[in-house]
Scaffold this motif. Sequence first.
Motif, PDB file in Angstrom:
ATOM      1  N   THR A 267       1.081  -1.099  -0.122  1.00 28.70           N
ATOM      2  CA  THR A 267      -0.045   0.069   0.084  1.00 28.70           C
ATOM      3  C   THR A 267       0.838   1.368  -0.121  1.00 28.70           C
ATOM      4  O   THR A 267       0.621   2.229  -0.670  1.00 28.70           O
ATOM      5  CB  THR A 267      -0.873   0.008   1.151  1.00 28.70           C
TER       6      THR A 267
ATOM      7  N   LEU B 268       0.938   4.347  -2.566  1.00 29.60           N
ATOM      8  CA  LEU B 268       0.772   5.688  -2.092  1.00 29.60           C
ATOM      9  C   LEU B 268       2.140   6.670  -2.388  1.00 29.60           C
ATOM     10  O   LEU B 268       1.937   7.765  -2.641  1.00 29.60           O
ATOM     11  CB  LEU B 268       0.617   5.782  -0.729  1.00 29.60           C
TER      12      LEU B 268
ATOM     13  N   LEU C  95       2.152   9.121  -5.525  1.00 30.37           N
ATOM     14  CA  LEU C  95       1.350  10.368  -5.200  1.00 30.37           C
ATOM     15  C   LEU C  95       2.554  11.539  -5.238  1.00 30.37           C
ATOM     16  O   LEU C  95       2.382  12.231  -5.568  1.00 30.37           O
ATOM     17  CB  LEU C  95       0.570  10.139  -3.860  1.00 30.37           C
TER      18      LEU C  95
ATOM     19  N   LEU D  66      -3.570  12.313   2.912  1.00 32.85           N
ATOM     20  CA  LEU D  66      -4.764  11.884   3.071  1.00 32.85           C
ATOM     21  C   LEU D  66      -5.924  12.751   3.416  1.00 32.85           C
ATOM     22  O   LEU D  66      -7.249  12.164   3.461  1.00 32.85           O
ATOM     23  CB  LEU D  66      -4.765  10.527   3.885  1.00 32.85           C
TER      24      LEU D  66
ATOM     25  N   SER E 255       5.205   7.750   3.381  1.00 35.95           N
ATOM     26  CA  SER E 255       4.473   6.800   2.307  1.00 35.95           C
ATOM     27  C   SER E 255       4.018   5.704   3.177  1.00 35.95           C
ATOM     28  O   SER E 255       2.782   5.220   3.465  1.00 35.95           O
ATOM     29  CB  SER E 255       5.188   6.237   1.290  1.00 35.95           C
TER      30      SER E 255
ATOM     31  N   MET F 158       1.663   6.994   5.869  1.00 36.32           N
ATOM     32  CA  MET F 158       0.168   7.138   4.983  1.00 36.32           C
ATOM     33  C   MET F 158      -0.648   5.790   4.928  1.00 36.32           C
ATOM     34  O   MET F 158      -1.708   5.696   5.179  1.00 36.32           O
ATOM     35  CB  MET F 158       0.265   7.460   3.594  1.00 36.32           C
ATOM     36  N   ALA F 159       0.250   4.637   4.602  1.00 35.69           N
ATOM     37  CA  ALA F 159      -0.271   3.174   4.485  1.00 35.69           C
ATOM     38  C   ALA F 159      -0.937   2.960   5.861  1.00 35.69           C
ATOM     39  O   ALA F 159      -2.028   2.268   5.756  1.00 35.69           O
ATOM     40  CB  ALA F 159       0.628   2.105   3.963  1.00 35.69           C
TER      41      ALA F 159
ATOM     42  N   TYR G 217      -4.023   4.875   6.490  1.00 37.61           N
ATOM     43  CA  TYR G 217      -5.330   4.562   5.592  1.00 37.61           C
ATOM     44  C   TYR G 217      -5.820   3.174   5.876  1.00 37.61           C
ATOM     45  O   TYR G 217      -7.026   2.923   6.032  1.00 37.61           O
ATOM     46  CB  TYR G 217      -4.634   4.259   4.263  1.00 37.61           C
TER      47      TYR G 217
END
Length: 326
Positions: free
Chosen positions: A22, A26, A29, A67, A307, A310-311, A314
Amino acid sequence: MKSHLLSAADLTHEDALLVLDTAEELARLADRPIKKLPTLRGRTVVNLFFEDSTRTRISFEAAAKRLSADVINFSAKGSSVAKGESLKDTALTLEAMGADAVVVRHHASGAPHRLAHSGWIRGAVVNAGDGTHEHPTQALLDAFTMRRRLNAGPGEHQATVGTDLAGRRVTIVGDVLHSRVARSNVLLLHTLGAEVTLVAPPTLFPVGVDAWPCVTSYDLDGELAKSDVVMMLRVQRERMAPAGGGFFPSAREYSRRYGLDGRRMAMLPDHAIVMHPGPMNRGMEIAAEVADSARSTIVEQVTNGVSVRMAVLYLLLSGASEGESA
Ligand code: CP
């Protein structure tokens, strides 16, 4: 995934690959002009930091904002904690503000576990470093960095998706006794199939290290030629009281036996990388020429941390985690 991330041991092999894959998605991005997704719009992430941090705090903030979550940054310094407010009352205050996730760093080992299982907070709890215990997102970003550097050529990051670190040899060197990074890395790297060797002076191994899924050594030079990764740990002088604490005779002696300098770096295989979670004591556990060399992934680790975090946010907040508490 479990509904909190408290320990690297919370992650199965499948969970760990889900986070890393994931994060790889991400990370794409970062190449776009607008580095934002609406995924967590309307959700609130609280960064609850009772201990100093540069990388972890900033990258969790950047991750949540990318996010589109609302972010509240709480630092114990300058808050009512300085007036004696307890962890419980701080947590209840955050809960009253509607925190969906609480990212916590605390000087006490076990504080994130207490928050997650006390009933004071309903949201997901993410351990951002507790005492000398664990730092699971650091281990995840380290594994992400190893996977990128060792499993794919430059610019071929998508080729790492679905891969683990089976058979890779990782040598972690230094102040294991005080390192939450070392423990989380040993646990996660073992889950991902890597073979981990811890190298430290006898005084800087914790009691019980024999039960960890790794081997130990006092001889750094003997490990270098067979390492794919050398991870240097910061000597945590602030946890050694009185100063130095008698753990080693002098900084110079420590550096001579356990520091990574240019001579030792030359003993590594050509493909091997050098890591450090930061902050570094340049000139002590790692020489400046090594930290700034092409083998060093230290700056990349910081980039990858966004990253990976973020994963984690998320997956915990978008419903991909299990309903029950960890
Ligand atoms: N690696 C790490 O946890 O760094 P900070 O203490 O700056 O967050």
